[in-house]
Motif scaffolding. Sequence first.
Motif, short mmCIF file in Angstrom:
data_model
loop_
_atom_site.label_atom_id
_atom_site.label_comp_id
_atom_site.label_asym_id
_atom_site.label_seq_id
_atom_site.Cartn_x
_atom_site.Cartn_y
_atom_site.Cartn_z
N PRO B 258 0.83 -1.22 0.00
CA PRO B 258 0.00 0.00 0.00
C PRO B 258 0.86 1.28 0.00
CG PRO B 258 -0.85 -1.58 1.58
CD PRO B 258 0.47 -2.12 1.10
N THR B 259 1.96 1.28 0.73
CA THR B 259 2.84 2.45 0.75
C THR B 259 3.54 2.60 -0.59
OG1 THR B 259 3.34 1.64 2.97
CG2 THR B 259 4.54 3.59 2.23
N THR B 264 -2.76 4.25 -3.22
CA THR B 264 -3.63 3.08 -3.06
C THR B 264 -3.78 2.79 -1.58
OG1 THR B 264 -2.57 2.25 -5.04
CG2 THR B 264 -3.97 0.71 -3.86
N ASP B 265 -5.03 2.70 -1.09
CA ASP B 265 -5.16 2.48 0.35
C ASP B 265 -5.17 0.99 0.68
OD1 ASP B 265 -7.77 1.49 0.16
OD2 ASP B 265 -8.62 3.49 0.27
N ASP B 267 -7.31 -0.93 2.20
CA ASP B 267 -8.51 -1.71 1.88
C ASP B 267 -8.53 -2.13 0.42
OD1 ASP B 267 -9.36 -1.53 4.44
OD2 ASP B 267 -10.64 0.23 4.11
N GLN B 268 -8.13 -1.19 -0.45
CA GLN B 268 -8.11 -1.49 -1.88
C GLN B 268 -7.10 -2.60 -2.20
OE1 GLN B 268 -7.19 1.99 -4.19
NE2 GLN B 268 -7.72 1.03 -6.14
#
Lengths: 115, 307
Positions: B258-259, B264-265, B267-268
Amino acid sequence: MLVDDSKFMRALLKKVMASAHNIVGEAENGVEAVDMYEQLSPDIVLMDIVMPHMDGILATSNIVGKHPDAKIIMCTSVGQDEKVKAAIKAGARGYITKPFQGPSVLKEVESLLGQ
Amino acid sequence: MAQEKVVTWLEGKLFFVDTYAARANWVPCKVVLTYGGIWLMYGNEKRGVPLASIASLGREVSKKLIGNVSDYLSIAYVVGGKETTVAITGQSAQLKKLKKYIMFLQLNKKPVYILHPAKVGGAIQDKVSWEQGILNVVWTPGGAADKLVVQRKSGNVEIAMGEIEMIRTENQKINGKPQTIANIKHSSADNVYNTFILAGIQNSLIEYINDHLKEQGVISGHEDGVAGGGGGGDAALEGLEDEILVALYSGVSALEVPTFMDGTDVDQVEEIYDKLISYGLVELVRLRKDVKLTAKGRNIVNKKMQM
């Protein structure tokens, strides 16, 4: 220095290299790469082959033409044998095929830096 | 044919492919594989096909001829300069067994050329040269530890069948002669390797590995691994999903994705992981716990800080 028209691939290479090396510049195509090399004189260049405006082979040829000691590693996609051969002629000193594994890229970079 | 010890056999139907025929004329047959070759027995005929004469296995026969028959094995062979293709149908498991045993006999204990490692983790090893070796096809109970072992002067190369990711063909020069070689990508405990092999019967080596990849679901049934491209069998991946797979392959940790994937978070990304798990492209290693302090926890922290 990283040269790739894909922002994602640049980010990935940066992530892989960040643990051991500083990224001094990023270029999106061969034209930018040739200019940037003149300005930054990086220790090593990771260069994509297929890029718009000027591909990695021509960019390598231009850089090595002016700087015969330039250390350039080509990043190729699977099945680009002919392009790899052209890159060798152009003066590339290492070759990585995508998808790559981070530790192997680092090893290749360190091996070339040690030469 | 010499060496008549029977390896396996099947009863089914066969026809000799005639591209000018309107449809296949299947006739009942018995097919017997021996160490020397294949006996085709049908009607009052008995035809021997030496192993060395087999040019290819599993080539597709025109749908017009084959009709609705989906389970068949085609064998193309050359005798007296004339190529003949015979299609054999029967029980699926028996056909698979026949094909696997033919390939085993064609490949096992045969000389090959090998370049290993041609690549390590994607990095081309340009100081490694082609060597001669002997290919051993090793079968184990249940197939779990099946492997290809190439004996060569500089040491054996072992390729575990279960660790093969991909096979494709490439053109390479060996001793100055252009050859179509098999580029086998496989992993071991410490890295991913590409090994190039040129076998005497190259088609069978490629077919043997492709059949294994299909059996294991690494590539889909209709997909030809040699053609390359099209990762993930039938999985229809979108841009972000593709990028996440590539990032994981390159060594970005699943928790860092995600990082790493700007914008992009979590959850996604986790939704995408679920999708990739359902496609069989990644497997769950562990569930991460996300926690926050309770009032009791905060109270303890406050007390600790007062000490």
